[in-house]
Design a protein around this motif. Structure first.
Motif, short mmCIF file in Angstrom:
data_model
loop_
_atom_site.label_atom_id
_atom_site.label_comp_id
_atom_site.label_asym_id
_atom_site.label_seq_id
_atom_site.Cartn_x
_atom_site.Cartn_y
_atom_site.Cartn_z
N SER A 1 41.45 37.71 27.85
CA SER A 1 41.02 37.49 29.23
C SER A 1 40.73 38.84 29.89
N THR A 2 39.84 38.82 30.87
CA THR A 2 39.48 40.04 31.57
C THR A 2 40.38 40.26 32.79
N GLY A 3 40.40 41.50 33.27
CA GLY A 3 41.14 41.83 34.48
C GLY A 3 42.47 42.49 34.23
N ASP B 1 48.08 48.44 37.38
CA ASP B 1 48.19 47.62 36.18
C ASP B 1 47.16 46.50 36.11
N ARG B 2 46.07 46.63 36.83
CA ARG B 2 44.99 45.63 36.81
C ARG B 2 43.65 46.35 36.97
N ASP B 3 42.60 45.66 36.54
CA ASP B 3 41.25 46.20 36.70
C ASP B 3 40.74 46.00 38.11
N VAL B 4 39.94 46.94 38.60
CA VAL B 4 39.10 46.70 39.76
C VAL B 4 37.94 45.85 39.25
N SER B 5 37.70 44.73 39.90
CA SER B 5 36.89 43.70 39.25
C SER B 5 35.40 43.72 39.54
N TYR C 1 33.80 45.10 45.85
CA TYR C 1 34.29 43.76 45.54
C TYR C 1 35.49 43.89 44.60
N ASP C 2 36.61 43.28 44.98
CA ASP C 2 37.82 43.47 44.19
C ASP C 2 38.74 42.27 44.34
N ARG C 3 39.07 41.64 43.23
CA ARG C 3 39.86 40.41 43.23
C ARG C 3 41.23 40.61 43.86
N LEU C 4 41.81 41.81 43.73
CA LEU C 4 43.18 42.04 44.20
C LEU C 4 43.25 42.45 45.67
N SER C 5 42.12 42.73 46.29
CA SER C 5 42.10 43.14 47.69
C SER C 5 41.93 41.92 48.59
N SER C 6 42.23 42.09 49.86
CA SER C 6 42.12 41.00 50.82
C SER C 6 40.70 40.44 50.83
N TYR C 7 40.62 39.11 50.76
CA TYR C 7 39.33 38.41 50.80
C TYR C 7 38.41 38.82 49.65
#
Length: 596
Positions: free
Chosen positions: A399-401, A228-232, A248-254
């Protein structure tokens, strides 16, 4: 701009700028000696202002380094006009196996149709290796430094495509095609070390995902997707192998999704040292033994460290905000609320470390609007929370994401559902017990400034005050200004709308008589993203209607508060305005638990 020798500890001044006429965009080491620097400066042609960029080369090994313009000034004839390339800093490949050259994409021949040149970074001598063609606006190389992909774009229709050369010397074939306004786009992210494998982003249903394509068989494989979210983000390359090792992905660790989980070990080790923080590796040497790490969190201002994996040492490079070193800051809390039509809206709530609920509160919509707020240190939020104000940053529609449809909800809808989301966010703050209903201010920049103005028009009873920095007051003027630039008509008509009556109905400047909220309007005199007339004309209307306001214009100011004295004045004015209308909370009580 200075360099630092880590072994000797010697610092050397390389280059200075007045940060007014000329600003530094970026800098990058092309080899062990040569530093490349992108410089940006403003050009005015009649009433039209725009940026140009130039690429500078400096030899750090020189006793007294001097900046050298990499491309010599030249004019090419195109029809009856001279073409002096506007952007001259698009390096598409640093050629690590040829440290004396780079590949530079620049339109020296035909405007807006760049060719690719192999440029000597010491002498500036260049040789064209790919002529501009086929309406290609940008080029992409593979890991063997061969030009493989071209991105085409039609400025009149917004039709776009990626063309690919399957092997050296072959003709270009269509890989992806779409309309950048009306279709879900696909974008090439980069090649693996295997030149037959290409990574790209596309939509899996409503959400952006990353795929891997085998070019010879045209078979795609899903690499990363969320329900339910974009890979960023884009692909992560190993400095040592040159291969893709993650996304690079906002929802992944670090903020990174590594294919091999062992790559997280360094981040985890740093977090064990810097307890309660997030550790991000921002750069590495080619052998990956030495690195630069960014250490930060919601409540810790960013610090940069230089680490050596061989001797397991780590040393502070610098603090980005030294006055905040070891200062206790507020955490951000991810919240969600239901908008009036049932759409779920997320946001980040930051409570002050002083006072108690209900707090004097700032609703702080982001700019863009095609952007989003997230966790992590934010200097503006840190300032407001430090002053005793609760802050909510909602990721409203547009908003994006949050998927394609959510992001596209901005198209032609400024001031409508997007604005209602902010009203609903404010009502959530009151109903949940966070905000003192008599002490709420809305404050935003750029699109957020538009939202603050529009809030003062549509819901003046909700807000004690409103602050706009570099905000848009007149959608028709914004659309007209955008049409002066390539692609501006098709993009502006889609994003803003093309009906004059409708644009006026959603423009704060046309409804100033409805405002009952004290306003602080701030703008840079040289802003070329949102022209200063957007604020000047709005203030003239405020004066005519005898509305309470203050106007501050920053001398030589741009859209980003790039000049330090302007930043100081900005916060001085903001601080005084908030203190007048929200008060100065007592630094004594503790915060309270907030219900969802």
């Amino acid at each position: 701009m200075s360099t630092l020798d880590f072994e000797s500890g010697e610092s050397k001044l390389m280059l200075t700028s007045d940060n007014v006429k000329v600003k530094f965009n970026w800098f990058e080491w092309a080899n062990d000696d040569i530093l490349l620097i992108s410089a940006r400066y403003e050009t005015k042609e009649r009433q039209l202002r725009y940026y140009q960029t130039r690429l500078l080369s400096m030899n750090a090994a020189d006793k007294e380094p001097k900046a050298k313009l990499l491309l010599k000034p030249s004019l090419a004839r195109f029809g009856n006009k001279d073409n002096n390339s506007q952007f001259q800093d698009n390096v598409i490949d640093y050629l690590p196996d040829d440290p004396e050259h780079i590949l530079l994409s620049v339109d020296l021949d035909v405007p807006n149709m760049p060719s690719v040149y192999r440029v000597n970074i010491r002498t500036g001598k260049k040789r064209r290796v790919e002529r501009g063609k086929l309406s290609i606006r940008n080029w992409i190389t593979d890991q063997q430094n061969q030009i493989r992909v071209g991105y085409t774009y039609d400025y009149k229709t917004a039709d776009a495509s990626y063309l690919i050369r399957t092997e050296k010397g072959a003709s270009f074939e269509t890989l992806f095609e779409f309309n950048a306004i009306n279709d879900k786009p696909k974008h090439v992210l980069g090649f693996a070390i295997d030149p037959n494998i290409l990574y790209y982003s596309a939509y899996k249903g409503d959400f952006r995902a990353v795929y891997k394509l085998r070019i010879d068989t045209n078979e795609s494989e899903l690499v990363l997707a969320h329900e339910d979210r974009d890979v960023s983000g884009g692909v992560i390359y190993s400095k040592k192998t040159g291969d893709v090792i993650g996304i690079y992905d906002r929802l992944s660790s670090y903020g990174r999704y590594y294919f091999d989980k062992r790559n997280y070990a360094l981040n985890r080790g740093l977090e064990a040292i810097f307890e309660g923080t997030k550790a991000y590796i921002t750069d590495m040497t080619r052998d990956e033994t030495k690195y630069v790490a960014l250490i930060e969190s919601d409540d810790k201002a960013p610090e940069y460290y230089w680490g050596d994996r061989t001797d397991k040492s780590i040393n502070l490079l610098f603090e980005q905000y030294p006055d905040l070193y070891q200062k206790k800051l507020s955490h951000h809390k991810l919240i969600s609320f239901e908008a009036r039509d049932g759409v779920s809206i997320e946001g980040y709530l930051t409570l002050p470390l002083v006072g108690e609920a209900p707090y004097p509160t700032v609703l702080h919509p982001h700019g863009g609007p095609g952007a989003r707020d997230q966790a992590g240190f934010d200097p503006w939020v840190a300032y407001m929370a430090n002053r005793g104000y609760a802050v909510l940053r909602p990721n409203f529609r547009g908003s994006t994401g949050y998927g394609y449809e959510f992001a596209q909800a901005q198209m032609g809808r400024w001031g409508l559902e997007m604005q209602d989301d902010l009203t609903d966010a404010t009502e959530w703050l009151i109903e949940s017990g966070v905000a003192d209903k008599d002490k709420i201010c809305i404050f935003g920049a750029s699109y957020g400034g538009y939202a603050a103005m529009m809030a003062a028009v549509k819901t003046p009873e909700l807000y004690t005050c409103a602050v706009s920095f570099a905000g848009v007051s007149d959608l028709k003027m914004l659309r007209r200004t955008g049409r002066k630039f390539l692609g501006g008509k098709v993009r502006g008509d889609a994003q803003l709308g093309d009906d004059t009556k409708d644009l006026n109905s959603r423009s704060p400047i046309r409804h100033v008589e409805k405002i009952a909220t004290p306003m602080l309007i701030m703008h840079g005199s040289d802003d070329i993203v949102v022209r200063v007339n957007q604020s000047r004309y709005f203030v003239e209307e405020l004066i005519d209607e005898k509305k309470k306001h203050k106007y501050v214009e920053f001398e030589n100011g741009d859209h980003y508060l790039s000049i330090q004295k302007n930043r100081h004045l900005f916060f001085d004015e903001l601080d005084a305005f908030f203190a007048e209308h929200l008060g100065v909370p007592a630094a004594s009580a503790t915060g309270t638990e907030i219900s969802e």
